[in-house]
Design a protein around this motif. Structure first.
Motif, PDB file in Angstrom:
ATOM      1  N   ASP A  54      -1.757 -17.755  -9.810  1.00  0.00           N
ATOM      2  CA  ASP A  54      -0.549 -18.270 -10.461  1.00  0.00           C
ATOM      3  C   ASP A  54      -0.905 -19.179 -11.625  1.00  0.00           C
ATOM      4  O   ASP A  54      -0.297 -19.108 -12.694  1.00  0.00           O
ATOM      5  CB  ASP A  54       0.320 -19.041  -9.466  1.00  0.00           C
ATOM      6  CG  ASP A  54       0.982 -18.139  -8.452  1.00  0.00           C
ATOM      7  OD1 ASP A  54       1.334 -17.005  -8.804  1.00  0.00           O
ATOM      8  OD2 ASP A  54       1.159 -18.578  -7.296  1.00  0.00           O
ATOM      9  N   GLU A  55      -1.890 -20.028 -11.416  1.00  0.00           N
ATOM     10  CA  GLU A  55      -2.299 -20.975 -12.439  1.00  0.00           C
ATOM     11  C   GLU A  55      -2.937 -20.276 -13.642  1.00  0.00           C
ATOM     12  O   GLU A  55      -2.778 -20.716 -14.771  1.00  0.00           O
ATOM     13  CB  GLU A  55      -3.281 -21.994 -11.850  1.00  0.00           C
ATOM     14  CG  GLU A  55      -2.668 -22.941 -10.854  1.00  0.00           C
ATOM     15  CD  GLU A  55      -2.417 -22.342  -9.466  1.00  0.00           C
ATOM     16  OE1 GLU A  55      -1.726 -22.995  -8.670  1.00  0.00           O
ATOM     17  OE2 GLU A  55      -2.917 -21.238  -9.170  1.00  0.00           O
ATOM     18  N   PHE A  76      -1.156 -24.703 -18.551  1.00  0.00           N
ATOM     19  CA  PHE A  76      -2.105 -23.884 -17.787  1.00  0.00           C
ATOM     20  C   PHE A  76      -3.332 -24.696 -17.406  1.00  0.00           C
ATOM     21  O   PHE A  76      -3.760 -24.691 -16.251  1.00  0.00           O
ATOM     22  CB  PHE A  76      -2.542 -22.654 -18.602  1.00  0.00           C
ATOM     23  CG  PHE A  76      -1.638 -21.461 -18.465  1.00  0.00           C
ATOM     24  CD1 PHE A  76      -1.771 -20.594 -17.396  1.00  0.00           C
ATOM     25  CD2 PHE A  76      -0.654 -21.207 -19.408  1.00  0.00           C
ATOM     26  CE1 PHE A  76      -0.948 -19.484 -17.268  1.00  0.00           C
ATOM     27  CE2 PHE A  76       0.175 -20.107 -19.289  1.00  0.00           C
ATOM     28  CZ  PHE A  76       0.024 -19.245 -18.215  1.00  0.00           C
ATOM     29  N   LEU A  77      -3.896 -25.406 -18.367  1.00  0.00           N
ATOM     30  CA  LEU A  77      -5.112 -26.187 -18.096  1.00  0.00           C
ATOM     31  C   LEU A  77      -4.854 -27.316 -17.105  1.00  0.00           C
ATOM     32  O   LEU A  77      -5.678 -27.577 -16.227  1.00  0.00           O
ATOM     33  CB  LEU A  77      -5.694 -26.732 -19.402  1.00  0.00           C
ATOM     34  CG  LEU A  77      -6.333 -25.693 -20.306  1.00  0.00           C
ATOM     35  CD1 LEU A  77      -6.754 -26.322 -21.633  1.00  0.00           C
ATOM     36  CD2 LEU A  77      -7.518 -25.012 -19.632  1.00  0.00           C
ATOM     37  N   HIS A  78      -3.705 -27.962 -17.224  1.00  0.00           N
ATOM     38  CA  HIS A  78      -3.364 -29.035 -16.277  1.00  0.00           C
ATOM     39  C   HIS A  78      -3.292 -28.493 -14.852  1.00  0.00           C
ATOM     40  O   HIS A  78      -3.866 -29.072 -13.932  1.00  0.00           O
ATOM     41  CB  HIS A  78      -2.036 -29.693 -16.671  1.00  0.00           C
ATOM     42  CG  HIS A  78      -1.560 -30.684 -15.669  1.00  0.00           C
ATOM     43  ND1 HIS A  78      -2.107 -31.943 -15.554  1.00  0.00           N
ATOM     44  CD2 HIS A  78      -0.615 -30.587 -14.700  1.00  0.00           C
ATOM     45  CE1 HIS A  78      -1.504 -32.589 -14.572  1.00  0.00           C
ATOM     46  NE2 HIS A  78      -0.604 -31.786 -14.035  1.00  0.00           N
ATOM     47  N   LEU A 114     -11.858 -14.949 -18.518  1.00  0.00           N
ATOM     48  CA  LEU A 114     -11.005 -13.859 -18.981  1.00  0.00           C
ATOM     49  C   LEU A 114      -9.553 -14.320 -19.068  1.00  0.00           C
ATOM     50  O   LEU A 114      -8.875 -14.107 -20.077  1.00  0.00           O
ATOM     51  CB  LEU A 114     -11.121 -12.653 -18.044  1.00  0.00           C
ATOM     52  CG  LEU A 114     -10.158 -11.494 -18.335  1.00  0.00           C
ATOM     53  CD1 LEU A 114     -10.485 -10.843 -19.676  1.00  0.00           C
ATOM     54  CD2 LEU A 114     -10.190 -10.486 -17.216  1.00  0.00           C
ATOM     55  N   ALA A 115      -9.075 -14.963 -18.019  1.00  0.00           N
ATOM     56  CA  ALA A 115      -7.679 -15.408 -17.987  1.00  0.00           C
ATOM     57  C   ALA A 115      -7.380 -16.397 -19.104  1.00  0.00           C
ATOM     58  O   ALA A 115      -6.309 -16.344 -19.720  1.00  0.00           O
ATOM     59  CB  ALA A 115      -7.361 -16.025 -16.630  1.00  0.00           C
ATOM     60  N   LEU A 116      -8.312 -17.283 -19.365  1.00  0.00           N
ATOM     61  CA  LEU A 116      -8.094 -18.267 -20.423  1.00  0.00           C
ATOM     62  C   LEU A 116      -8.088 -17.628 -21.808  1.00  0.00           C
ATOM     63  O   LEU A 116      -7.525 -18.186 -22.751  1.00  0.00           O
ATOM     64  CB  LEU A 116      -9.155 -19.368 -20.341  1.00  0.00           C
ATOM     65  CG  LEU A 116      -9.056 -20.276 -19.109  1.00  0.00           C
ATOM     66  CD1 LEU A 116     -10.211 -21.264 -19.082  1.00  0.00           C
ATOM     67  CD2 LEU A 116      -7.707 -20.991 -19.045  1.00  0.00           C
TER      68      LEU A 116
END
Length: 163
Positions: A54-55, A76-78, A114-116
């Motif tokens: 989810d994150e 997202f990063l938080h 990859l997600a980032l």
């Protein structure tokens, strides 16, 4: 266990095991504790968890907000950087209380990188969360899984599975 079977002793045990104190975290710990108790009773030693998905891939309603790309990236990063003190703490403590190891493949370093690197529009498309995951696995998963809306653990529908 059903919703009406929930007792103060279940809540106290979940708090003691998870060491979490926020309402949503406690409810998640109550459910998770019972799941791991049953997993242990089935003599299962290792399980895979979806924590981090989810994150990383926009699985929360907040990721569909109309905010700037910079604000979304900060959000997202938080969420990602705080997993260790919420979801991962609960998963680790609740699973290990029953001698069950939970592995979280979505948090593998390569998956995180990859997600980032994926643009937000691929994570949430037309208000469909985790869109890129749904697309990637639409041939492997049943349609009802691909099409279903997010059902957060703390919303209580999980009690039906424990009944």
């Amino acid at each position: 266990m059903e919703k009406n079977d929930l007792k103060l002793s279940h809540v106290k045990a979940a708090i003691a095991i998870s060491e979490l104190t926020e309402y949503g975290d406690i409810i998640n710990a109550v459910i998770t504790t019972e799941l791991y108790r049953r997993i242990h009773a089935a003599n299962i030693k290792v399980v895979l968890g979806g924590d981090g998905s989810d994150e990383l891939f926009g699985g929360y309603d907040m990721y569909a907000l109309n905010i700037s790309e910079t604000e979304l990236q900060q959000l997202f990063l938080h969420k990602l950087m705080n997993l260790h003190r919420t979801e991962l703490q609960r998963v680790d403590r609740c699973s290990m209380a029953f001698n069950v190891e939970t592995r979280v493949p979505f948090l593998d370093g390569e998956v995180v990188q990859l997600a980032l690197s994926i643009e937000h529009d691929w994570k949430v498309k037309d208000k469909v969360e985790k869109w890129c995951l749904r697309e990637a696995f639409k041939q492997e998963l049943p349609n009802y899984i691909i099409k279903r809306k997010k059902n957060p653990l703390s919303h209580g529908e999980w009690f039906a599975l424990l009944g």
